[in-house]
Scaffold this motif. Sequence first.
Motif, PDB file in Angstrom:
ATOM      1  N   LYS B 183       0.828  -1.218   0.000  1.00 54.57           N
ATOM      2  CA  LYS B 183       0.000   0.000   0.000  1.00 54.57           C
ATOM      3  C   LYS B 183       0.858   1.262   0.000  1.00 54.57           C
ATOM      4  N   TYR B 187      -0.269   3.746  -2.882  1.00 50.98           N
ATOM      5  CA  TYR B 187      -0.878   5.037  -2.577  1.00 50.98           C
ATOM      6  C   TYR B 187       0.109   6.192  -2.504  1.00 50.98           C
ATOM      7  N   VAL B 188       1.382   5.887  -2.235  1.00 56.42           N
ATOM      8  CA  VAL B 188       2.326   6.988  -2.034  1.00 56.42           C
ATOM      9  C   VAL B 188       3.411   7.016  -3.115  1.00 56.42           C
ATOM     10  N   PRO B 191       2.093   6.982  -7.216  1.00 58.28           N
ATOM     11  CA  PRO B 191       1.545   8.254  -7.699  1.00 58.28           C
ATOM     12  C   PRO B 191       2.605   9.346  -7.819  1.00 58.28           C
TER      13      PRO B 191
END
Lengths: 355, 276
Positions: B183, B187-188, B191
Amino acid sequence: MATVELKGVSKRFGAVEVIHSVDLSIREGEFLVLVGPSGCGKSTLLRMISGLETISSGDLFIGGKRVNDVPARDRGISMVFQSYALYPHMTSAQNMSFALKLAGKSPDEQAERIKPAAGVLGLGDYLDRFPRELSGGQRQRVAMGRAIVREPEVFLFDEPLSNLDAKLRVRMRAELKELHQKLKTTTVYVTHDQIEAMTLADRIVVLRDGVIEQVGAPLELYDNPANRFVGSFLGSPAMNFFELSIPDGTPDRARFADGDSLQLPRELGGRSSVTVGVRPESLELVSEAGDGTISAEVAVIEPTGSETELFLRKGKDQIIASFRDRIDVRPGEIVHLEANPAKYHLFDTTTELAI
Amino acid sequence: MIEHSRTGPVLRHAVLIGFALIVLFPFVWIVMASFKTQIALLMGQWRFAPTLFSYDSVINGKTSDFVTNFKNSSIIAIASTTIVLSVATLAAFSLYRLQWADWVLRVLLAWSVIFHMVPPITLAGAWYTMFRSVGLDNTYAGIILAHTTINLPMALWMMGVFIRDVPKELVEAAQIDGARTPKVLRYVVIPIVRPGLAATGILCFIFSWNEFPVALTLSQRATATVPLGIGKYAQENTIAYTEMAAASTLSIIPAFILLIVAQRFIVRGLTSGAVK
């Protein structure tokens, strides 16, 4: 809220030990500040509490539970980084609710939960902005908001104000303190700035080279430093130290090389030398040399408006004195200083421990 | 003074325009050739009546495989680029952010550079033998594997640079916020490195699209790629220049579209504001 307890905690990077068997017990709801010069291990210690750094030996308890092997995400902590560490591709609101999103909370619940934090921090108007569209102070608030929203047992702060300019730093310091008074969450705060430590802390931990030098309430440390290092580290301008000799037969007097001598607050039998520490604000100007006065040459005068600071030379010693009153002296002038012997801090010249 | 300040820019522009012409000339020549008849081309005519004959022959000609070549190249380039990007991103994150011993990092990166320096043609023979023995010759999978292997070192180095640019604190903040490594990536990290992924992806795609010797060794008619298709217009007795030019012009289109689409991802300053 939870207690944090460190028992014999050490950290080694390869063969180098940077934290040496630290014992520390942090009370529930306490604001504890770790302070020390750069490289003293304060950030490493904080990162060990957070779980971002492993513990080489010893035990760490949060809320009574041993967490040495618990990953950061499950320790019930929130951390605010010096660089803010905001996710650049997320808005303020998304930054603050990221932990809730990961925990599987619904978008409605996320919005509900960030509302009070945004209110407390005055971020209501900035929730849809990206970090790059915020000022330094606003970014700092978003970072704090992100920490608050998780409702952690313990807050960890790693020099959170050092990227801000002086004025903003003072304001954010007050906001931080107010926030803690409101939330009463156990807080561990790392800084190298002794003013921040003094103003924010319930208790201060002074670290040097991975060893705790002293733990106590700010004024307690200021008034009764356990050793010369703590005395020199807390207070600005820093404490003056004089290495003096105690002549035979007068155990209550200490003498400078140039013949000036000080009346000690008590007799120091069996010692031939002592280090006397005097805070700059304890020194007073007197018009004439006399018994117990210190004569020195004025080198630099620094008026700050509210205070005047004098930098003086006495032989190879430098002396700093600060006065609330405006004073009329010139560089090169010889002046005479005096302090109440009760305000002297006495240290062993070799071990540097308070006596 | 005035004299000097005028000649400066004029000279600079003259040099730049001259350079642009040198770069653009072959391209323009090929595009023009693709609209000429073979006779007009061989006579070196600059003024000519444009014709779509060559394009028609390349796309619809009974003996032309170009449409199949195009499809093959698309499948191979897209698949190998996707695999390369996935592996390179995970590998770069692991190498730079998961606390490997220093020597592991050095050995892997050095090895990948050495591998990158070996001309692919030297490997083609070995690959052909290996792939034949496991039935991967003349398959998409074989060429995709080969192109993945050729492009991975460069992609690893590029993604390494982009991943190292993601501040460590962001990864740590995400870990504290409750994210495990997948994750954190999703998510970090990803992107934030999206511009890097776009840039690396375009390069890998173009390399795979243009690669000739390995595709020549590993494919036959059914799996031949665009460069092989273009090469086929140069035959023993005649060289079909205009068809070759038309095929070449068509082959540029995908890379051209990719660059235009990806341009909006390749924006600098995406991470500004993350850390001071």
